[in-house]
Design a protein around this motif. Structure first.
Motif, PDB file in Angstrom:
ATOM      1  N   UNK A 106      44.248  36.070  19.472  1.00  0.00           N
ATOM      2  CA  UNK A 106      43.317  37.138  19.844  1.00  0.00           C
ATOM      3  C   UNK A 106      44.068  38.193  20.658  1.00  0.00           C
ATOM      4  N   UNK A 107      43.741  39.460  20.429  1.00  0.00           N
ATOM      5  CA  UNK A 107      44.361  40.524  21.214  1.00  0.00           C
ATOM      6  C   UNK A 107      43.666  40.663  22.552  1.00  0.00           C
ATOM      7  N   UNK A 108      44.239  40.052  23.590  1.00  0.00           N
ATOM      8  CA  UNK A 108      43.608  40.066  24.909  1.00  0.00           C
ATOM      9  C   UNK A 108      43.880  41.348  25.689  1.00  0.00           C
ATOM     10  N   UNK A 109      44.659  42.250  25.117  1.00  0.00           N
ATOM     11  CA  UNK A 109      44.854  43.557  25.729  1.00  0.00           C
ATOM     12  C   UNK A 109      45.408  43.492  27.140  1.00  0.00           C
ATOM     13  N   UNK A 110      44.707  44.116  28.066  1.00  0.00           N
ATOM     14  CA  UNK A 110      45.163  44.195  29.458  1.00  0.00           C
ATOM     15  C   UNK A 110      45.209  42.839  30.157  1.00  0.00           C
ATOM     16  N   UNK A 111      44.624  41.831  29.569  1.00  0.00           N
ATOM     17  CA  UNK A 111      44.649  40.490  30.171  1.00  0.00           C
ATOM     18  C   UNK A 111      45.972  39.768  29.897  1.00  0.00           C
ATOM     19  N   UNK A 112      46.707  40.197  28.910  1.00  0.00           N
ATOM     20  CA  UNK A 112      47.912  39.461  28.518  1.00  0.00           C
ATOM     21  C   UNK A 112      48.956  39.451  29.635  1.00  0.00           C
ATOM     22  N   UNK A 113      49.553  38.292  29.844  1.00  0.00           N
ATOM     23  CA  UNK A 113      50.604  38.135  30.840  1.00  0.00           C
ATOM     24  C   UNK A 113      50.106  37.899  32.250  1.00  0.00           C
ATOM     25  N   UNK A 114      48.803  37.905  32.452  1.00  0.00           N
ATOM     26  CA  UNK A 114      48.244  37.703  33.801  1.00  0.00           C
ATOM     27  C   UNK A 114      47.869  36.241  34.003  1.00  0.00           C
ATOM     28  N   UNK A 115      47.811  35.813  35.238  1.00  0.00           N
ATOM     29  CA  UNK A 115      47.500  34.416  35.544  1.00  0.00           C
ATOM     30  C   UNK A 115      46.023  34.134  35.268  1.00  0.00           C
ATOM     31  N   UNK A 116      45.755  32.926  34.799  1.00  0.00           N
ATOM     32  CA  UNK A 116      44.370  32.541  34.529  1.00  0.00           C
ATOM     33  C   UNK A 116      43.550  32.494  35.806  1.00  0.00           C
ATOM     34  N   UNK A 117      44.173  32.101  36.914  1.00  0.00           N
ATOM     35  CA  UNK A 117      43.440  32.047  38.181  1.00  0.00           C
ATOM     36  C   UNK A 117      43.005  33.445  38.617  1.00  0.00           C
ATOM     37  N   UNK A 118      43.827  34.439  38.368  1.00  0.00           N
ATOM     38  CA  UNK A 118      43.454  35.818  38.674  1.00  0.00           C
ATOM     39  C   UNK A 118      42.355  36.298  37.738  1.00  0.00           C
ATOM     40  N   UNK A 119      42.505  36.001  36.453  1.00  0.00           N
ATOM     41  CA  UNK A 119      41.522  36.448  35.472  1.00  0.00           C
ATOM     42  C   UNK A 119      40.152  35.828  35.716  1.00  0.00           C
ATOM     43  N   UNK A 120      40.124  34.643  36.282  1.00  0.00           N
ATOM     44  CA  UNK A 120      38.850  33.963  36.535  1.00  0.00           C
ATOM     45  C   UNK A 120      37.995  34.703  37.550  1.00  0.00           C
ATOM     46  N   UNK A 121      38.587  35.634  38.308  1.00  0.00           N
ATOM     47  CA  UNK A 121      37.817  36.431  39.277  1.00  0.00           C
ATOM     48  C   UNK A 121      37.288  37.725  38.654  1.00  0.00           C
ATOM     49  N   UNK A 122      37.694  38.031  37.431  1.00  0.00           N
ATOM     50  CA  UNK A 122      37.235  39.231  36.734  1.00  0.00           C
ATOM     51  C   UNK A 122      35.819  38.965  36.212  1.00  0.00           C
ATOM     52  N   UNK A 123      34.874  39.893  36.402  1.00  0.00           N
ATOM     53  CA  UNK A 123      33.513  39.675  35.885  1.00  0.00           C
ATOM     54  C   UNK A 123      33.464  39.384  34.386  1.00  0.00           C
ATOM     55  N   UNK A 124      34.446  39.903  33.628  1.00  0.00           N
ATOM     56  CA  UNK A 124      34.455  39.658  32.190  1.00  0.00           C
ATOM     57  C   UNK A 124      34.668  38.183  31.866  1.00  0.00           C
ATOM     58  N   UNK A 125      35.300  37.452  32.784  1.00  0.00           N
ATOM     59  CA  UNK A 125      35.575  36.027  32.560  1.00  0.00           C
ATOM     60  C   UNK A 125      34.296  35.252  32.246  1.00  0.00           C
ATOM     61  N   UNK A 126      33.228  35.541  32.993  1.00  0.00           N
ATOM     62  CA  UNK A 126      31.978  34.818  32.770  1.00  0.00           C
ATOM     63  C   UNK A 126      31.371  35.143  31.407  1.00  0.00           C
ATOM     64  N   UNK A 127      31.579  36.366  30.934  1.00  0.00           N
ATOM     65  CA  UNK A 127      31.112  36.693  29.586  1.00  0.00           C
ATOM     66  C   UNK A 127      31.916  35.925  28.536  1.00  0.00           C
TER      67      UNK A 127
END
Length: 226
Positions: free
Chosen positions: A81-102
């Motif tokens: 999947x093309x994760x775009x701006x999420x690529x290369x970032x830590x999962x722990x950081x991404x889990x704080x992004x509101x999009x994570x819950x979606x």
């Protein structure tokens, strides 16, 4: 129709580091190489009619370790999947992004910033698997067995489709590194034969005589493959 084995690539350096690789050219780590060799010992017992792969490095490395010398066809629709701006970032950081819950609760509505919609990923992956299954069946018959190597979310989307799940339910499915799942398509419905297998004898997934000719589910559960 034929039977497809869905192989997830082995563990990568990004998996080990807890980062989202996406389409970055991350390699397998030492554990991933070991996993690829181990799954290869099981796959080499099977009469595979074809092998297709995501173009990304980790899938091609997995197949080189698992099935050295095999003829592999690259299928770009099986890429991550093309994760775009999420690529290369830590999962722990991404889990704080509101999009994570979606992503967790309603992935069908998610489109990653500067990336791909999850629904578009699912549609292309399902189309690729069904197209290749029809091609393999036409060339080798309904008893054929073939392999597709891809990525966790891609394989989960294909499995969800086979199970008749809405894409919003695909997070209920687990697909570990170097695991094998199996689907046999028929004109009436797909049959899920294996899910997230990381150590079993894969020879039991080869269709027994006559099984590929029927699209009916056995009432009462049937007698098994062997």
């Amino acid at each position: 129709m034929a039977t497809v084995l869905l192989l997830r690539h082995g563990r990568t350096t990004a998996n080990a580091d807890g980062t989202l690789a996406g389409r970055l050219p991350v390699p397998l780590d030492d554990v991933g190489h070991d996993q690829a060799r181990a799954v290869g010992e099981r796959l080499r017992r099977l009469p595979l009619a074809g092998v297709v792969s995501s173009p990304l490095r980790r899938c091609r490395q997995t197949l080189r370790r698992a099935l050295p010398g095999a003829a592999v066809t690259v299928e770009r629709r099986l890429t991550e999947c093309g994760y775009g701006d999420w690529e290369g970032r830590s999962l722990s950081e991404l889990a704080t992004d509101p999009l994570w819950q979606d992503v967790q609760r309603r992935p069908s509505a998610v489109s990653f910033p500067a990336g791909e919609a999850m629904a578009a990923m699912a549609a292309r992956a399902v189309a690729a698997i069904r197209d290749w299954d029809a091609r393999i069946t036409a060339q080798h018959g309904p008893g054929a067995l073939w392999l597709a190597c891809s990525h966790g979310d891609v394989i989960k989307a294909v499995l969800a489709d086979a199970l008749g799940l809405h894409l919003d339910g695909f997070q209920r499915i687990v697909v570990d590194p170097a695991s094998v799942s199996a689907i046999r398509f028929t004109p009436q419905r797909p049959f899920l034969l294996a899910l997230n297998d990381t150590g079993g004898d894969l020879r039991a997934l080869a269709p027994p005589p006559g099984a590929a000719d029927s699209a009916d589910a056995p009432v009462g559960g049937g007698s098994g493959a062997r």
